[in-house]
Design a protein around this motif. Structure first.
Motif, PDB file in Angstrom:
ATOM      1  N   PRO A   1      -2.090  25.076  -8.667  1.00  0.00           N
ATOM      2  CA  PRO A   1      -2.389  23.668  -8.404  1.00  0.00           C
ATOM      3  C   PRO A   1      -1.152  22.803  -8.557  1.00  0.00           C
ATOM      4  O   PRO A   1      -0.192  23.175  -9.218  1.00  0.00           O
ATOM      5  N   HIS A   2      -1.182  21.645  -7.949  1.00  0.00           N
ATOM      6  CA  HIS A   2      -0.077  20.701  -8.031  1.00  0.00           C
ATOM      7  C   HIS A   2      -0.513  19.503  -8.859  1.00  0.00           C
ATOM      8  O   HIS A   2      -1.672  19.100  -8.824  1.00  0.00           O
ATOM      9  N   ALA A   3       0.425  18.951  -9.589  1.00  0.00           N
ATOM     10  CA  ALA A   3       0.144  17.752 -10.373  1.00  0.00           C
ATOM     11  C   ALA A   3       0.329  16.529  -9.482  1.00  0.00           C
ATOM     12  O   ALA A   3       1.145  16.541  -8.560  1.00  0.00           O
ATOM     13  N   ALA A   4      -0.440  15.496  -9.720  1.00  0.00           N
ATOM     14  CA  ALA A   4      -0.320  14.254  -8.955  1.00  0.00           C
ATOM     15  C   ALA A   4      -0.148  13.093  -9.921  1.00  0.00           C
ATOM     16  O   ALA A   4      -0.655  13.116 -11.044  1.00  0.00           O
ATOM     17  N   GLU A   5       0.581  12.069  -9.461  1.00  0.00           N
ATOM     18  CA  GLU A   5       0.733  10.886 -10.301  1.00  0.00           C
ATOM     19  C   GLU A   5      -0.592  10.127 -10.356  1.00  0.00           C
ATOM     20  O   GLU A   5      -1.433  10.250  -9.467  1.00  0.00           O
TER      21      GLU A   5
ATOM     22  N   SER B   1      -3.086   6.966 -10.020  1.00  0.00           N
ATOM     23  CA  SER B   1      -3.110   5.934  -8.987  1.00  0.00           C
ATOM     24  C   SER B   1      -2.466   4.639  -9.471  1.00  0.00           C
ATOM     25  O   SER B   1      -1.806   3.941  -8.688  1.00  0.00           O
ATOM     26  N   VAL B   2      -2.602   4.297 -10.753  1.00  0.00           N
ATOM     27  CA  VAL B   2      -1.965   3.079 -11.260  1.00  0.00           C
ATOM     28  C   VAL B   2      -0.443   3.231 -11.239  1.00  0.00           C
ATOM     29  O   VAL B   2       0.282   2.273 -10.964  1.00  0.00           O
ATOM     30  N   THR B   3       0.055   4.436 -11.480  1.00  0.00           N
ATOM     31  CA  THR B   3       1.494   4.698 -11.398  1.00  0.00           C
ATOM     32  C   THR B   3       1.964   4.552  -9.958  1.00  0.00           C
ATOM     33  O   THR B   3       3.029   3.978  -9.697  1.00  0.00           O
ATOM     34  N   ALA B   4       1.164   5.042  -9.018  1.00  0.00           N
ATOM     35  CA  ALA B   4       1.500   4.886  -7.599  1.00  0.00           C
ATOM     36  C   ALA B   4       1.510   3.412  -7.202  1.00  0.00           C
ATOM     37  O   ALA B   4       2.365   2.969  -6.427  1.00  0.00           O
ATOM     38  N   ALA B   5       0.579   2.627  -7.752  1.00  0.00           N
ATOM     39  CA  ALA B   5       0.520   1.193  -7.443  1.00  0.00           C
ATOM     40  C   ALA B   5       1.764   0.477  -7.971  1.00  0.00           C
ATOM     41  O   ALA B   5       2.383  -0.317  -7.250  1.00  0.00           O
ATOM     42  N   VAL B   6       2.157   0.763  -9.204  1.00  0.00           N
ATOM     43  CA  VAL B   6       3.349   0.148  -9.790  1.00  0.00           C
ATOM     44  C   VAL B   6       4.587   0.541  -8.979  1.00  0.00           C
ATOM     45  O   VAL B   6       5.433  -0.305  -8.652  1.00  0.00           O
ATOM     46  N   ARG B   7       4.702   1.823  -8.625  1.00  0.00           N
ATOM     47  CA  ARG B   7       5.835   2.307  -7.834  1.00  0.00           C
ATOM     48  C   ARG B   7       5.872   1.641  -6.467  1.00  0.00           C
ATOM     49  O   ARG B   7       6.912   1.188  -5.995  1.00  0.00           O
ATOM     50  N   SER B   8       4.716   1.530  -5.813  1.00  0.00           N
ATOM     51  CA  SER B   8       4.646   0.920  -4.483  1.00  0.00           C
ATOM     52  C   SER B   8       5.046  -0.556  -4.520  1.00  0.00           C
ATOM     53  O   SER B   8       5.735  -1.050  -3.624  1.00  0.00           O
ATOM     54  N   LEU B   9       4.605  -1.275  -5.559  1.00  0.00           N
ATOM     55  CA  LEU B   9       4.991  -2.681  -5.703  1.00  0.00           C
ATOM     56  C   LEU B   9       6.500  -2.822  -5.860  1.00  0.00           C
ATOM     57  O   LEU B   9       7.115  -3.738  -5.311  1.00  0.00           O
ATOM     58  N   GLN B  10       7.111  -1.900  -6.590  1.00  0.00           N
ATOM     59  CA  GLN B  10       8.568  -1.924  -6.772  1.00  0.00           C
ATOM     60  C   GLN B  10       9.270  -1.589  -5.458  1.00  0.00           C
ATOM     61  O   GLN B  10      10.178  -2.300  -5.034  1.00  0.00           O
ATOM     62  N   GLU B  11       8.847  -0.523  -4.802  1.00  0.00           N
ATOM     63  CA  GLU B  11       9.509  -0.074  -3.577  1.00  0.00           C
ATOM     64  C   GLU B  11       9.349  -1.065  -2.426  1.00  0.00           C
ATOM     65  O   GLU B  11      10.275  -1.278  -1.656  1.00  0.00           O
ATOM     66  N   GLN B  12       8.158  -1.644  -2.284  1.00  0.00           N
ATOM     67  CA  GLN B  12       7.873  -2.457  -1.107  1.00  0.00           C
ATOM     68  C   GLN B  12       8.114  -3.949  -1.308  1.00  0.00           C
ATOM     69  O   GLN B  12       8.434  -4.652  -0.351  1.00  0.00           O
TER      70      GLN B  12
ATOM     71  N   HIS C   1       0.848  -1.192   0.000  1.00  0.00           N
ATOM     72  CA  HIS C   1       0.000   0.000   0.000  1.00  0.00           C
ATOM     73  C   HIS C   1       0.878   1.234   0.000  1.00  0.00           C
ATOM     74  O   HIS C   1       2.008   1.210   0.477  1.00  0.00           O
ATOM     75  N   GLY C   2       0.360   2.313  -0.558  1.00  0.00           N
ATOM     76  CA  GLY C   2       1.157   3.529  -0.640  1.00  0.00           C
ATOM     77  C   GLY C   2       0.291   4.737  -0.914  1.00  0.00           C
ATOM     78  O   GLY C   2      -0.931   4.660  -0.930  1.00  0.00           O
ATOM     79  N   GLU C   3       0.961   5.828  -1.134  1.00  0.00           N
ATOM     80  CA  GLU C   3       0.302   7.112  -1.357  1.00  0.00           C
ATOM     81  C   GLU C   3       0.568   7.598  -2.778  1.00  0.00           C
ATOM     82  O   GLU C   3       1.615   7.318  -3.341  1.00  0.00           O
ATOM     83  N   VAL C   4      -0.361   8.343  -3.317  1.00  0.00           N
ATOM     84  CA  VAL C   4      -0.156   9.026  -4.592  1.00  0.00           C
ATOM     85  C   VAL C   4       0.735  10.229  -4.301  1.00  0.00           C
ATOM     86  O   VAL C   4       0.485  10.992  -3.368  1.00  0.00           O
ATOM     87  N   LEU C   5       1.802  10.370  -5.069  1.00  0.00           N
ATOM     88  CA  LEU C   5       2.714  11.498  -4.880  1.00  0.00           C
ATOM     89  C   LEU C   5       2.215  12.720  -5.636  1.00  0.00           C
ATOM     90  O   LEU C   5       1.619  12.596  -6.708  1.00  0.00           O
ATOM     91  N   THR C   6       2.446  13.885  -5.064  1.00  0.00           N
ATOM     92  CA  THR C   6       2.130  15.128  -5.760  1.00  0.00           C
ATOM     93  C   THR C   6       3.436  15.820  -6.096  1.00  0.00           C
ATOM     94  O   THR C   6       4.456  15.623  -5.443  1.00  0.00           O
ATOM     95  N   TYR C   7       3.405  16.614  -7.136  1.00  0.00           N
ATOM     96  CA  TYR C   7       4.597  17.293  -7.622  1.00  0.00           C
ATOM     97  C   TYR C   7       4.334  18.782  -7.665  1.00  0.00           C
ATOM     98  O   TYR C   7       3.200  19.224  -7.647  1.00  0.00           O
ATOM     99  N   GLY C   8       5.389  19.548  -7.764  1.00  0.00           N
ATOM    100  CA  GLY C   8       5.257  20.993  -7.895  1.00  0.00           C
ATOM    101  C   GLY C   8       4.555  21.336  -9.192  1.00  0.00           C
ATOM    102  O   GLY C   8       4.255  20.470 -10.011  1.00  0.00           O
TER     103      GLY C   8
END
Length: 163
Positions: free
Chosen positions: A31-35, A37-48, A15-22
């Motif tokens: 406003p800020h851009a956000a990744e 959710s599917v990108t956050a899921a792929v990133r979280s699977l890699q990181e964790q 599990h993880g969080e959606v990252l926001t960017y400048g």
């Protein structure tokens, strides 16, 4: 159980969080851009779990609101289906991480109640995950019927003798 998000609780494999960017707009107001959710899921699977997957390898099952105390979230639930020809990836957990495999009804069933060592589960989340699991199980059973005949050597090629 060691996660910063759910310390001391049993929860999702990943599990993880959606990252926001400048943004190019005024940094004071956004406003800020956000990744995605599917990108956050792929990133979280890699990181964790050290899984190298792509967005096409994930299946979005549902989205659900959740409120646990002051924490309010919109959850997107993704799964990694194991299809024919898809080798089960090697999951690499951090040292000291505990794993306990359970039947989905033990976690999401009606009688589960509110156990303090499990992650917070809203009723719509529970209903959605159970509906998706039951659907997946029934489709798998239909696509791959299992013959349970109780014969030690399996069914003989010829008809069984009666007598």
């Amino acid at each position: 159980r060691r996660s910063a998000k759910l310390p001391g609780r049993w929860g999702p494999t990943c599990h993880g969080e959606v990252l926001t960017y400048g943004s190019s707009a005024d940094p004071e107001t956004g406003p800020h851009a956000a990744e995605l959710s599917v990108t956050a899921a792929v990133r979280s699977l890699q990181e964790q779990l050290s899984l190298d997957l792509q967005a096409k390898d994930l299946e979005h099952w549902f989205s659900s609101k959740s409120q646990d105390g002051n924490c309010r979230e919109l959850l997107d639930v993704f799964v990694v289906p194991l299809r024919d020809g898809f080798m089960s990836p090697e999951i690499r957990l951090p040292d000291g991480e505990e794993v306990e495999w359970v039947h989905y009804v033990d976690v999401f069933g009606e009688g589960r109640g509110s156990s303090s060592n499990l992650f917070h589960i809203e009723p719509p989340y529970r209903e959605s995950i159970v509906r998706m699991m039951v659907s997946r199980i029934s489709h798998a059973a239909r696509d791959r019927p299992t013959v349970l005949d109780g014969l030690p050597g399996g069914r003989p090629a010829c008809p069984l003798p009666i007598g």
